[in-house]
Design a protein around this motif. Structure first.
Motif, PDB file in Angstrom:
ATOM      1  N   SER A 211       0.325   9.577  -4.887  1.00 18.50           N
ATOM      2  CA  SER A 211      -0.387   8.517  -5.725  1.00 18.50           C
ATOM      3  C   SER A 211       0.378   7.517  -6.250  1.00 18.50           C
ATOM      4  CB  SER A 211      -1.013   9.074  -6.832  1.00 18.50           C
ATOM      5  OG  SER A 211       0.211   9.810  -7.798  1.00 18.50           O
ATOM      6  N   MET A 212       1.880   7.485  -5.960  1.00 19.87           N
ATOM      7  CA  MET A 212       2.879   6.760  -6.252  1.00 19.87           C
ATOM      8  C   MET A 212       2.799   6.645  -7.970  1.00 19.87           C
ATOM      9  SD  MET A 212       4.281   3.829  -4.197  1.00 19.87           S
ATOM     10  CE  MET A 212       3.870   3.829  -2.354  1.00 19.87           C
ATOM     11  N   PHE A 213       2.226   7.829  -8.784  1.00 18.22           N
ATOM     12  CA  PHE A 213       2.738   7.947 -10.131  1.00 18.22           C
ATOM     13  C   PHE A 213       4.146   8.341 -10.257  1.00 18.22           C
ATOM     14  CE2 PHE A 213      -1.747   8.262 -11.490  1.00 18.22           C
ATOM     15  CZ  PHE A 213      -1.608   7.538 -12.545  1.00 18.22           C
ATOM     16  N   ASN A 214       4.683   8.964  -9.063  1.00 20.57           N
ATOM     17  CA  ASN A 214       6.035   9.415  -9.336  1.00 20.57           C
ATOM     18  C   ASN A 214       7.007   7.966  -9.197  1.00 20.57           C
ATOM     19  OD1 ASN A 214       8.546  11.101  -8.948  1.00 20.57           O
ATOM     20  ND2 ASN A 214       8.599  10.275  -6.925  1.00 20.57           N
ATOM     21  N   LYS A 215       6.605   7.146  -8.395  1.00 20.26           N
ATOM     22  CA  LYS A 215       7.432   5.773  -7.949  1.00 20.26           C
ATOM     23  C   LYS A 215       7.217   5.059  -9.335  1.00 20.26           C
ATOM     24  CE  LYS A 215       9.244   6.194  -4.981  1.00 20.26           C
ATOM     25  NZ  LYS A 215      10.446   6.850  -4.983  1.00 20.26           N
ATOM     26  N   ALA A 216       6.116   4.961  -9.918  1.00 21.82           N
ATOM     27  CA  ALA A 216       5.802   4.148 -11.442  1.00 21.82           C
ATOM     28  C   ALA A 216       6.739   4.870 -12.287  1.00 21.82           C
ATOM     29  CB  ALA A 216       4.278   4.478 -11.797  1.00 21.82           C
ATOM     30  N   LEU A 217       6.847   6.469 -12.513  1.00 23.64           N
ATOM     31  CA  LEU A 217       8.045   6.893 -13.418  1.00 23.64           C
ATOM     32  C   LEU A 217       9.327   6.434 -13.124  1.00 23.64           C
ATOM     33  CD1 LEU A 217       6.423  10.475 -13.374  1.00 23.64           C
ATOM     34  CD2 LEU A 217       6.104   8.688 -15.153  1.00 23.64           C
ATOM     35  N   LYS A 223      14.551   1.291 -15.348  1.00 20.27           N
ATOM     36  CA  LYS A 223      14.696   0.276 -16.424  1.00 20.27           C
ATOM     37  C   LYS A 223      15.471   0.860 -17.616  1.00 20.27           C
ATOM     38  CE  LYS A 223      12.194  -2.908 -19.635  1.00 20.27           C
ATOM     39  NZ  LYS A 223      12.845  -2.488 -20.813  1.00 20.27           N
ATOM     40  N   GLU A 224      15.117   2.061 -17.948  1.00 21.03           N
ATOM     41  CA  GLU A 224      15.723   2.791 -19.205  1.00 21.03           C
ATOM     42  C   GLU A 224      17.151   2.948 -18.871  1.00 21.03           C
ATOM     43  OE1 GLU A 224      14.580   3.298 -22.290  1.00 21.03           O
ATOM     44  OE2 GLU A 224      12.456   2.467 -21.608  1.00 21.03           O
ATOM     45  N   PHE A 225      17.529   3.489 -17.647  1.00 24.64           N
ATOM     46  CA  PHE A 225      18.822   4.269 -17.415  1.00 24.64           C
ATOM     47  C   PHE A 225      19.786   3.098 -17.126  1.00 24.64           C
ATOM     48  CE2 PHE A 225      20.732   8.246 -16.220  1.00 24.64           C
ATOM     49  CZ  PHE A 225      22.045   7.699 -15.882  1.00 24.64           C
ATOM     50  N   PHE A 226      19.067   1.941 -16.372  1.00 23.51           N
ATOM     51  CA  PHE A 226      20.379   0.854 -16.226  1.00 23.51           C
ATOM     52  C   PHE A 226      20.274  -0.442 -17.006  1.00 23.51           C
ATOM     53  CE2 PHE A 226      19.777   3.631 -12.530  1.00 23.51           C
ATOM     54  CZ  PHE A 226      21.116   4.001 -12.367  1.00 23.51           C
ATOM     55  N   ASP A 227      19.021  -0.347 -18.005  1.00 22.96           N
ATOM     56  CA  ASP A 227      18.933  -1.308 -18.914  1.00 22.96           C
ATOM     57  C   ASP A 227      18.835  -2.816 -18.239  1.00 22.96           C
ATOM     58  OD1 ASP A 227      18.644  -2.615 -21.407  1.00 22.96           O
ATOM     59  OD2 ASP A 227      21.100  -2.921 -21.603  1.00 22.96           O
ATOM     60  N   VAL A 228      17.937  -3.013 -17.248  1.00 27.54           N
ATOM     61  CA  VAL A 228      17.692  -4.121 -16.464  1.00 27.54           C
ATOM     62  C   VAL A 228      16.346  -4.452 -16.702  1.00 27.54           C
ATOM     63  CG1 VAL A 228      19.375  -3.817 -14.503  1.00 27.54           C
ATOM     64  CG2 VAL A 228      16.932  -2.911 -14.306  1.00 27.54           C
ATOM     65  N   GLY A 229      16.209  -5.645 -16.703  1.00 28.59           N
ATOM     66  CA  GLY A 229      14.767  -6.452 -16.968  1.00 28.59           C
ATOM     67  C   GLY A 229      13.468  -5.920 -16.020  1.00 28.59           C
ATOM     68  N   ALA A 230      12.313  -5.738 -16.397  1.00 31.49           N
ATOM     69  CA  ALA A 230      11.055  -5.143 -15.442  1.00 31.49           C
ATOM     70  C   ALA A 230      11.179  -6.042 -14.237  1.00 31.49           C
ATOM     71  CB  ALA A 230      10.004  -5.310 -16.266  1.00 31.49           C
ATOM     72  N   LEU A 307       0.819   0.140 -13.070  1.00 30.82           N
ATOM     73  CA  LEU A 307       0.690   0.415 -14.342  1.00 30.82           C
ATOM     74  C   LEU A 307       2.204   0.565 -14.953  1.00 30.82           C
ATOM     75  CD1 LEU A 307      -1.915   3.138 -14.415  1.00 30.82           C
ATOM     76  CD2 LEU A 307      -2.264   0.940 -15.098  1.00 30.82           C
ATOM     77  N   ALA A 308       3.153   0.853 -14.059  1.00 32.82           N
ATOM     78  CA  ALA A 308       4.627   0.713 -14.650  1.00 32.82           C
ATOM     79  C   ALA A 308       5.067  -0.386 -15.422  1.00 32.82           C
ATOM     80  CB  ALA A 308       5.478   1.180 -13.442  1.00 32.82           C
ATOM     81  N   TRP A 309       4.424  -1.812 -14.960  1.00 28.35           N
ATOM     82  CA  TRP A 309       4.945  -2.958 -15.340  1.00 28.35           C
ATOM     83  C   TRP A 309       4.095  -3.044 -16.748  1.00 28.35           C
ATOM     84  CZ3 TRP A 309       6.186  -1.863 -10.335  1.00 28.35           C
ATOM     85  CH2 TRP A 309       7.474  -2.397  -9.921  1.00 28.35           C
ATOM     86  N   ASP A 310       2.904  -2.584 -16.678  1.00 28.50           N
ATOM     87  CA  ASP A 310       2.113  -2.654 -18.050  1.00 28.50           C
ATOM     88  C   ASP A 310       3.131  -2.042 -19.156  1.00 28.50           C
ATOM     89  OD1 ASP A 310       0.450  -3.987 -16.658  1.00 28.50           O
ATOM     90  OD2 ASP A 310      -1.107  -2.558 -16.396  1.00 28.50           O
ATOM     91  N   VAL A 311       3.516  -0.681 -18.735  1.00 25.45           N
ATOM     92  CA  VAL A 311       4.104   0.171 -19.851  1.00 25.45           C
ATOM     93  C   VAL A 311       5.241  -0.569 -20.245  1.00 25.45           C
ATOM     94  CG1 VAL A 311       5.533   2.267 -19.882  1.00 25.45           C
ATOM     95  CG2 VAL A 311       3.306   2.267 -18.618  1.00 25.45           C
ATOM     96  N   MET A 312       6.014  -1.042 -19.271  1.00 27.20           N
ATOM     97  CA  MET A 312       7.465  -1.699 -19.612  1.00 27.20           C
ATOM     98  C   MET A 312       7.072  -3.199 -20.376  1.00 27.20           C
ATOM     99  SD  MET A 312       9.842  -1.222 -16.006  1.00 27.20           S
ATOM    100  CE  MET A 312       8.608  -1.900 -15.033  1.00 27.20           C
ATOM    101  N   GLU A 313       6.039  -3.542 -20.299  1.00 23.58           N
ATOM    102  CA  GLU A 313       5.686  -4.782 -21.226  1.00 23.58           C
ATOM    103  C   GLU A 313       5.282  -4.429 -22.470  1.00 23.58           C
ATOM    104  OE1 GLU A 313       3.112  -7.626 -19.365  1.00 23.58           O
ATOM    105  OE2 GLU A 313       2.591  -8.670 -21.240  1.00 23.58           O
ATOM    106  N   ILE A 321       2.809   7.789 -23.684  1.00 23.52           N
ATOM    107  CA  ILE A 321       1.505   7.863 -23.402  1.00 23.52           C
ATOM    108  C   ILE A 321       1.218   7.818 -22.158  1.00 23.52           C
ATOM    109  CG2 ILE A 321      -0.836   6.364 -23.818  1.00 23.52           C
ATOM    110  CD1 ILE A 321       0.655   5.197 -26.493  1.00 23.52           C
ATOM    111  N   PHE A 322       1.753   7.016 -21.154  1.00 21.17           N
ATOM    112  CA  PHE A 322       1.436   6.971 -19.888  1.00 21.17           C
ATOM    113  C   PHE A 322       1.795   8.348 -19.141  1.00 21.17           C
ATOM    114  CE2 PHE A 322       3.508   6.035 -15.748  1.00 21.17           C
ATOM    115  CZ  PHE A 322       2.652   5.758 -15.142  1.00 21.17           C
ATOM    116  N   ASN A 323       3.123   8.730 -19.647  1.00 24.08           N
ATOM    117  CA  ASN A 323       3.580  10.050 -18.944  1.00 24.08           C
ATOM    118  C   ASN A 323       2.281  11.218 -19.387  1.00 24.08           C
ATOM    119  OD1 ASN A 323       5.105  12.012 -17.419  1.00 24.08           O
ATOM    120  ND2 ASN A 323       5.268  13.030 -19.400  1.00 24.08           N
ATOM    121  N   ALA A 324       1.960  11.184 -20.619  1.00 20.49           N
ATOM    122  CA  ALA A 324       1.105  12.422 -21.038  1.00 20.49           C
ATOM    123  C   ALA A 324      -0.356  12.381 -20.415  1.00 20.49           C
ATOM    124  CB  ALA A 324       1.112  12.288 -22.626  1.00 20.49           C
TER     125      ALA A 324
END
Ligand code: NDP
Ligand code: MG
Length: 390
Positions: A211-217, A223-230, A307-313, A321-324
């Motif tokens: 589904s590419m939910f894995n890629k979205a995660l 972003k979190e690990f390397f502190d870069v912009g979306a 949705l990954a970009w929505d979450v980051m924004e 919420i996204f993961n749950a």
């Protein structure tokens, strides 16, 4: 001797970690192993590795584990408190490989006591990135990525200044339905989605790959690990799964990490870091491979990715919420209660409903608050699914 603990020892990542440890038994002292329902595997490994303690996540399975370990000298424990206690036992290196949000707490406890945390559980960074990173910083503990793309990024960035990075591209195999039409995907079954073309992984992450939910995660994890912009993060479909990440630098140069699709590379890199040691993975023959292909993912067939970009924004608790919601939707798909493409619709609807609640989204990120938000998002996702059916 390195004191090691493995959370999620009975799973795909856990078993690959144990494979590496078993090859050099004199180098490791095994403190804790954890599992869930697979008591036989947990007990067999705990016995063979002479672990101090084995923990099943399920209290109702404690007596089975006690029976299986009787006379071995390995302690048997069960439940969430026992998992946290096991993570608090002094260790040098801890593998976080429980699947889902349940992996967060043991990882936080391990970081708090100063252990190096090898993080396969990407849900930890997606649900509570700021909390995980602050916890590591406060105790001075080292956090190392195990997800193959993030291990690849980490390896490419060694010796580089993050300020000179323009773009980080992670690759996606495209999963089981890479060449399927949208109409075919709408009818896909959990059994079909749980077959991966290139990687041998647990059932849940394999379906998330389709589904590419894995890629979205993983985008959020980057972003979190390397502190870069979306806007600096990108995804390419790469059917061969040999290039795991590509870094674009400000001088126009690209650095890519290339290796066989074997998680023992990323696990072994984290186990031996900062050194490199020989690993039992296939050596690539690129002349034999011949071609490496890259394509832009089709947004219509992979709605989860956007949705990954929505979450980051949105930021804050949006990742939690996204993961749950994703975990609830995935359970429903596995139980044949919703269709394959409905998963993204349910997650998007849950995110839309909850993201307007500013006090929820901007709440202080404590473990309690993350767990409450996780429960609330799961209930909302279940409600979304009930009203959709009704
Ligand atoms: P598996 O499903 O193979 O294994 C999951 C592990 O977690 C098992 O030990 C399982 O126990 C245990 N577990 C399941 N539910 C719970 C729970 N509620 N509480 C505590 N323990 C539980 O998963 P993978 O090994 O594939 O994945 C583990 C993590 O690593 C995931 O976060 C995944 O996204 C990540 N990852 C995995 C990759 C892979 O190649 N597999 C690649 C990159 C990241 P039991 O089986 O005994 O019930
Ligand atoms: Mg990955």
């Amino acid at each position: 001797m390195k004191r090691v603990s493995i959370f999620g020892a009975t799973g795909s990542i856990g078993q690959n970690t144990i494979d590496l440890i078993r090859r050099a038994p004199d180098d490791y002292d095994v403190v804790a192993l954890s599992g869930g329902a697979n008591i036989a595997q947990l007990a067999a490994d705990a016995k063979a590795l002479k672990a101090e303690v084995a923990v099943t996540a399920y209290p109702e399975r404690l007596s089975d584990l006690q029976d299986a370990l009787s006379g071995t000298g390995v302690e048997a424990q069960a439940g969430a408190t026992a998992l946290a206690e096991a993570a608090d036992r002094p260790a040098d290196w801890v593998m976080s490989a429980i699947v889902g949000a349940a992996g967060l707490e043991p990882g936080l406890v391990a970081l708090k006591q100063g252990a190096t945390l090898a993080l396969a559980n990407k849900e930890s960074l997606v649900t509570a990135g700021a909390l995980v990173l602050e916890t590591a910083k406060a105790s001075g503990a080292t956090l190392l990525p195990v997800d193959s793309e993030h291990s690849a990024i980490f390896q490419c960035l060694t010796g580089e200044d993050i300020g000179s990075v323009e773009k980080i591209t992670i690759t996606a195999s495209g999963g089981a339905f890479r060449d399927w039409s949208l109409e075919e995907m709408a009818k896909a079954t959990p059994e079909q989605a749980a077959t991966h073309p290139n990687w041998d992984m647990g059932q849940r992450i394999t379906i998330d790959s389709a589904s590419m939910f894995n890629k979205a995660l993983e985008v959020i994890e980057t972003k979190e690990f390397f502190d870069v912009g979306a806007a600096q993060i990108d995804v390419l479909v790469h059917p061969e799964s040999l290039v795991h990440a590509i870094i674009g630098f400000n001088d126009g140069g690209l650095k890519a990490h290339v290796g066989s699709a074997d998680m023992r590379h990323a696990i072994g890199y984290a186990l031996h870091w900062p050194d490199r040691k020989e690993l039992p993975v296939e050596r690539l023959d690129l002349a034999k491979t011949g071609q490496l292909n890259f394509q832009t993912p089709d947004p219509a067939r992979y709605p989860a990715l956007r949705l990954a970009w929505d979450v980051m924004e949105i930021g804050g608790m949006a990742g939690c919420i996204f993961n749950a919601a994703k975990e609830e939707a995935l359970d429903a798909f596995i139980d044949h209660r919703i269709g394959f493409l409905d998963m993204a619709t349910v997650v998007e609807e849950t995110l839309t409903q909850l993201s307007s609640d500013n006090s929820l989204i901007r709440a202080e990120m404590t473990l309690d608050m993350v767990q409450n938000t996780d429960n609330h998002a799961r209930a909302t996702a279940r409600h979304v699914m009930t009203t959709r059916r009704g």
